[in-house]
Design a protein around this motif. Structure first.
Motif: not given
Length: 670
Positions: A160-169, A332-345
C-alpha cells in the motif's frame, strides 16, 4: 546430446527399440552411440518417421523420470540462441545432475503437460519470440485455482505504500502478465513483499519462481514464504544445499508437488507448472551472472521466460540497474515506486562529508578516513543505545601496502602481485601466490618501511574498537557473514553485501572509503557503488526515529546525489542515457571474443557479422590473451549471436586448437 561442440548443436534422430518404447518419453535422460562412443543426451521428441534413411538405435534410458519439461526445453533453446551458446551447455545449467538415491525416494508420476502458449508481445530485448504453442497444463493440488473469496483475502500489506502496489497484486491474482520494476523504500522488508506477490500468484492458480543473489537472502525469503503460504508449499533450489536435496527439490517442482520455487541463480530454470510469476531481487548483483558457458544472467533468463510463458515479471531492489531502467523506458514494464512524501518519511538523514559546508567546519574531511561528521554520528548513536553499521569496501586487515618513503605500491618479487598484511604483527605476504616477503626492500628507493595504502574491515574494526572502548565490535564478511545483530549499542564492521539486519534498525550507517568503489576501472562503477550504498543505508532507522547515514564522499558526485535524494531511478536514467550516447550495453548488444590473437582473428574472419556491426579492440586480457568487442544495435542482437555461434561451429568442425570464449553482454568489458 551432451557434447560441448558448437557444430553438433542440433537434434539427432535415433530409433527407439520396442523394449524401451514405454520408458523413452520426451524429457528423459538417455544414452546414445555417437562416433563410436556412448554419450549422454536428452530425448526431446518422439516422431513416427525421420527424413534420414539409416538410423542407429537408442542404447539406454538412464531414468524413466522426465526431468526436462517442454517449457524448459524451449527456454533453454532461446537462452542458447540469445547468448551464442549451445543447447547442451544451457541444459547442464537447467537440469541438475541426477541423484539416483533421491530419485528412487520419489514415486514416479506422469510428466507435466506443456506450458501455456507464448505471448505475441515483443520480447524484452526487442527481438521476436520463437514460434510454437502448447496446451495448458492440467490443474494439480498445488496449483488449484482459488475461488473468489480466497482471492479477496490477499492483503496488500506493505504494498500500500506504493500507489501501483495493490494493482500489481490484483493483476497477479487474476493471472494477468503484469511486468513491474520495483524500487523498494528504505527499511522495506523486501522478503515480505515478495511473499505477498507469490501468495497472490498462487491464489490465482499459478506458480512462481523467485531468484535471489545469495544464501542469506534465500534464508530470509524462505522464512517469509513459510509464514505466508505455510510449510511445504514451496521448495528451495540452490547448489549450496547439496546434490541430494537440490535434486529432490527439482523433482518436487517437476512433478507439480509445489507451486513455488525459490533459489539462487540455479533456480532460474526451475520447472514450475503454469508459471504465473518470475521475480528477481537486486538484479544488479554480479552473483546473478552465471560463470559457466554460455554465461547467462538470471535477470535476462527470467524475462525471456516471462515472455515465452506469458507470465508476470517483478524486478526489484533498493537501487535500479540500467537494464531495469531500459525495461521501463521501452514500456515493457511499469515502475512501482512510492510517492516522494513517503520516501522522505522513510529515509534516514543522509549527509556527505566532502561538500563545502562540511569542509568549512572540518578542513580535514577531504582526506580523513573517518571525518568528524562520521565520528560524531557514530558517537551519538552509541550514546542513544543504538547499533552503528560501518561499511568498508575491502576485507582483510591491510589488503594493500606501499613503501613508506616513496609511496610506491609494494609488489611481490616473485610474481609482482600486491603485498598485504594479515595482522598488526604479521609479515607481508603476496595476495596472488601467497609467498611471504619478510625482508622487503622497495625496488624504487630501497626503503624497508611499509605503510597501509588500503585499510580492510578487520583493521577498521581494530581502530574503531580503540576509538569507542567498551563498545562491542562485530565483523561480517567473507570469513563469517552475520544475518542479524541485536539492537543495543554496538559497532558492526561489514563488507558490501554482508551487512546484517539490526533489530529495530541502525542508529547510524557510515559508508567509508567511497573512492575504492567509485574509482574502479569499470563501466558499472557508479551504479555498483550506489547499489551497495543503498543496500546498507536501507538498514538504518528512518530520519524521524534517529537514523543517520554518512557517506565519506563529495556530495556533488552523481551517485552520491542519487543516494542523498534516494532516487536510484534518476541515476539509472542518467546512466542509460550516457550509455546510449557512448554505445555501451544495455543500449546496444555487445559481444566479447577472448582468446589468443590468432584464434580471435580466425573466428571473426569466419563470422558473417551484420553489416552495421562495429569491431572494437583488441585489448589485453588475462594469461597472454586478447579481447575483441563486437557491437550492434539491439535490433540486430539475434543476427550477431547467430553469426558468432556459426563461426564457433566452423572452428569446432575443423578442430581448431586454440579455444575462444564468447560472451554476450558481459559484466566486464575491459
Amino acid at each position: 546430446m551432451d557434447v560441448p561442440l558448437p557444430h553438433l548443436d542440433r537434434p539427432f534422430d535415433y530409433l527407439v527399440p520396442a523394449a524401451l518404447d514405454a520408458e523413452a518419453q520426451p524429457g528423459v535422460r538417455v544414452k546414445v552411440r555417437f562416433a563410436g562412443q556412448l554419450v549422454d543426451g536428452w530425448l526431446l521428441e518422439r516422431a513416427e518417421s525421420s527424413e534420414h534413411p539409416k538410423l542407429a538405435y537408442l542404447e539406454k534410458v538412464v531414468s524413466p523420470v522426465p526431468v526436462l519439461s517442454p517449457e524448459v526445453a524451449r527456454l533453454a533453446r532461446a537462452v542458447a540462441d540469445r547468448y551464442a551458446g549451445s543447447l547442451a551447455d544451457v541444459l547442464r545449467l537447467a537440469v541438475p545432475p541426477r541423484h539416483a538415491r533421491a530419485e528412487k525416494a520419489v514415486t514416479a508420476e506422469a510428466p507435466s503437460a506443456d506450458a501455456p502458449a507464448p505471448s505475441d508481445a515483443p520480447a524484452p530485448d526487442g527481438s521476436s519470440a520463437p514460434d510454437g504453442s502448447s496446451a495448458p497444463a492440467p490443474s494439480t493440488d498445488a496449483l488449484a485455482p482459488a475461488d473468489a473469496a480466497a482471492r479477496a483475502e490477499v492483503d496488500p500489506r506493505g504494498w500500500r505504500d506504493y500507489p501501483a502496489g495493490p494493482a500489481l497484486l490484483r493483476a497477479l491474482t487474476d493471472g494477468r502478465p503484469a511486468r513491474a520494476v520495483w524500487s523498494a523504500l528504505p527499511g522495506e522488508d523486501w522478503a515480505d513483499r515478495y511473499a505477498d506477490a507469490v501468495a497472490a500468484t498462487v491464489a490465482g492458480g499459478r506458480g512462481a519462481v523467485v531468484v535471489v543473489a545469495d544464501a542469506r537472502d534465500l534464508d530470509r525469503l524462505d522464512a517469509a514464504l513459510t509464514a505466508v503460504l505455510g510449510a511445504g508449499r514451496h521448495v528451495r533450489l540452490t547448489a549450496a544445499d547439496g546434490p541430494a536435496r537440490r535434486y529432490r527439490a527439482f523433482l518436487a517442482a517437476r512433478r507439480g508437488d509445489v507451486a513455488v520455487v525459490i533459489g539462487t541463480r540455479a533456480a532460474m530454470f526451475a520447472p514450475v507448472d503454469r508459471l504465473g510469476l518470475v521475480a528477481i531481487w537486486d538484479d544488479g548483483d554480479d552473483l546473478h551472472a552465471e560463470p559457466r558457458a554460455p554465461y547467462p544472467h538470471a535477470r535476462d533468463v527470467l524475462l525471456t521466460r516471462a515472455h515465452l510463458g506469458d507470465a508476470a515479471a517483478l524486478v526489484g531492489g533498493y537501487a535500479r540497474s540500467a537494464e531495469a531502467q531500459l525495461l521501463v523506458e521501452t514500456s515493457w514494464a511499469r515502475e512501482v515506486v512510492a510517492d516522494r512524501a513517503v520516501v522522505r518519511a522513510r529515509t534516514p538523514a543522509l549527509a556527505p562529508t566532502g561538500d563545502d559546508p562540511q569542509l568549512a567546519r572540518d578542513p580535514g574531511a577531504a582526506s580523513a578516513r573517518l571525518p568528524s561528521l562520521a565520528w560524531t554520528s557514530a558517537r551519538d548513536a552509541l550514546r542513544a543505545d543504538l547499533p552503528v553499521l560501518v561499511q568498508v569496501p575491502r576485507r582483510g586487515y591491510v589488503p594493500s601496502v606501499a613503501c613508506a618513503d616513496c609511496r610506491a605500491p609494494a609488489r611481490c618479487p616473485h610474481c609482482a602481485g600486491p603485498l598485504a598484511l594479515p595482522s598488526a604483527q604479521g609479515t607481508p605476504a603476496c595476495r596472488w601466490c601467497g609467498r611471504v616477503t619478510a625482508a622487503y626492500a622497495c625496488p624504487e628507493c630501497g626503503g624497508r618501511r611499509l605503510r597501509a595504502s588500503v585499510t580492510g574491515a578487520r583493521r577498521t574494526a581494530e581502530e574503531l574498537g580503540r576509538a569507542f572502548p567498551g563498545v562491542p565490535v562485530r565483523t561480517s564478511g567473507r570469513e563469517e557473514v552475520l544475518a542479524t545483530v541485536p539492537g543495543g549499542a554496538g559497532l558492526v564492521i561489514a563488507t558490501p553485501g554482508a551487512e546484517p539486519v539490526a533489530d529495530g534498525g541502525y542508529g547510524a550507517v557510515l559508508l567509508l572509503d567511497s573512492w575504492a568503489l567509485l574509482t574502479r576501472a569499470d563501466l558499472r562503477a557508479g551504479e555498483e557503488a550506489l547499489r551497495r550504498w543503498m543496500a546498507a543505508a536501507a538498514l538504518a532507522r528512518p530520519g524521524p526515529a534517529g537514523g543517520r547515514v554518512v557517506v565519506v564522499a563529495d556530495g556533488a558526485l552523481a551517485p552520491v546525489q542519487a543516494l542523498l535524494r534516494w532516487d536510484s531511478a534518476w541515476f539509472a536514467a542518467r546512466e542509460l542515457a550516457e550509455r546510449r550516447e557512448l554505445g555501451f550495453p544495455p543500449a546496444v548488444r555487445m559481444a566479447s571474443v577472448t582468446g589468443t590473437a590468432e584464434a580471435v582473428a580466425d573466428l571473426l574472419a569466419g563470422a558473417r557479422l551484420p553489416g552495421d556491426a562495429e569491431v572494437l579492440g583488441p585489448v589485453p586480457a588475462d594469461e597472454g590473451r586478447e579481447r575483441m568487442l563486437v557491437r550492434v544495435p539491439r535490433s540486430r542482437a539475434a543476427a550477431l549471436a547467430d553469426a558468432l555461434h556459426a563461426a564457433a561451429g566452423q572452428r569446432s568442425a575443423r578442430k581448431a586448437a586454440d579455444p575462444v570464449r564468447l560472451q554476450v553482454d558481459p559484466l566486464v568489458l575491459f
